[in-house]
Enzyme design. Sequence first.
Site, PDB file in Angstrom:
ATOM      1  N   CYS A  86      -1.219   7.730  -1.637  1.00  0.00           N
ATOM      2  CA  CYS A  86      -0.943   9.046  -1.044  1.00  0.00           C
ATOM      3  C   CYS A  86      -2.264   9.671  -0.562  1.00  0.00           C
ATOM      4  CB  CYS A  86      -0.206   9.930  -2.055  1.00  0.00           C
ATOM      5  SG  CYS A  86       0.604  11.362  -1.301  1.00  0.00           S
ATOM      6  N   HIS A 201       4.436   6.488  -4.231  1.00  0.00           N
ATOM      7  CA  HIS A 201       3.819   6.569  -5.552  1.00  0.00           C
ATOM      8  C   HIS A 201       4.415   5.548  -6.514  1.00  0.00           C
ATOM      9  CE1 HIS A 201       1.440  10.303  -5.104  1.00  0.00           C
ATOM     10  NE2 HIS A 201       2.380  10.654  -4.242  1.00  0.00           N
ATOM     11  N   GLU A 203       3.111   4.518  -9.196  1.00  0.00           N
ATOM     12  CA  GLU A 203       2.795   4.921 -10.569  1.00  0.00           C
ATOM     13  C   GLU A 203       3.880   5.805 -11.181  1.00  0.00           C
ATOM     14  OE1 GLU A 203       1.011   8.280  -8.091  1.00  0.00           O
ATOM     15  OE2 GLU A 203       1.428   6.141  -7.885  1.00  0.00           O
TER      16      GLU A 203
END
Length: 227
Positions: A86, A201, A203
């Site tokens: 990002c 994302h 994660e």
Amino acid sequence: MRAAVVIFPGTNREGDMVAALRRAGATDVSLLWHKETALPAVDLVVLPGGFAFGDYLRAGAMAAHSPIMREVVAAAHRGVAVLGVCNGFQVLTEAGLLPGALLRNAAMRFVCRDVHLKVETSNSAFTGGYNAGQVIRVPVAHNDGNFSADRETLARLQDEDRIAFRYCDEAGAANDNPNGSMDCIAGILSESRRVLGMMPHPEDATDPLQGGTDGRGLFEGLVRALQ
């Protein structure tokens, strides 16, 4: 595997990134403030998401000139793996480690939702945990995620197998593009294949409590490749 997660003023995903790396088996993960002028001996540098310096001037533009970025660029040229997610992707383009630019979303609105991604290549340390053609679901949350590049650059990315992820629908068709990115590009690799920038994302899709675990393959593949 040793990893350093860089924090800029306005970074807000460093905790998620550290947790994802540790879930994947990385035990030596440290946080690194952007004003540091020395990079520890690591196998991976991560630039996480957020709004570095409030995204003033352009998203990632000021962060790209932070002291630590001189060391990150030098490390990338030495072959150290670098992941930018990002805002981190935006910083990597501003620092010249990846081509293209991340522009304002085509709809001129912040987008925050789950998206599907097609894994375009498994030939990298970042994508080796997936099969080429596999469809995964992870979140996006950005205002400036519209990847843009000239046609020569786009052709080179395609010809060199450097498009890592594309936005798609659940079946893998490229017809669900959340931000207007050219060729539905969601993530790209450097010429060395040791630098990955991506807007979604992963994660935040590594634990069932987050609503899914499709992002775990990226981190588990990284740990295996960089051990």
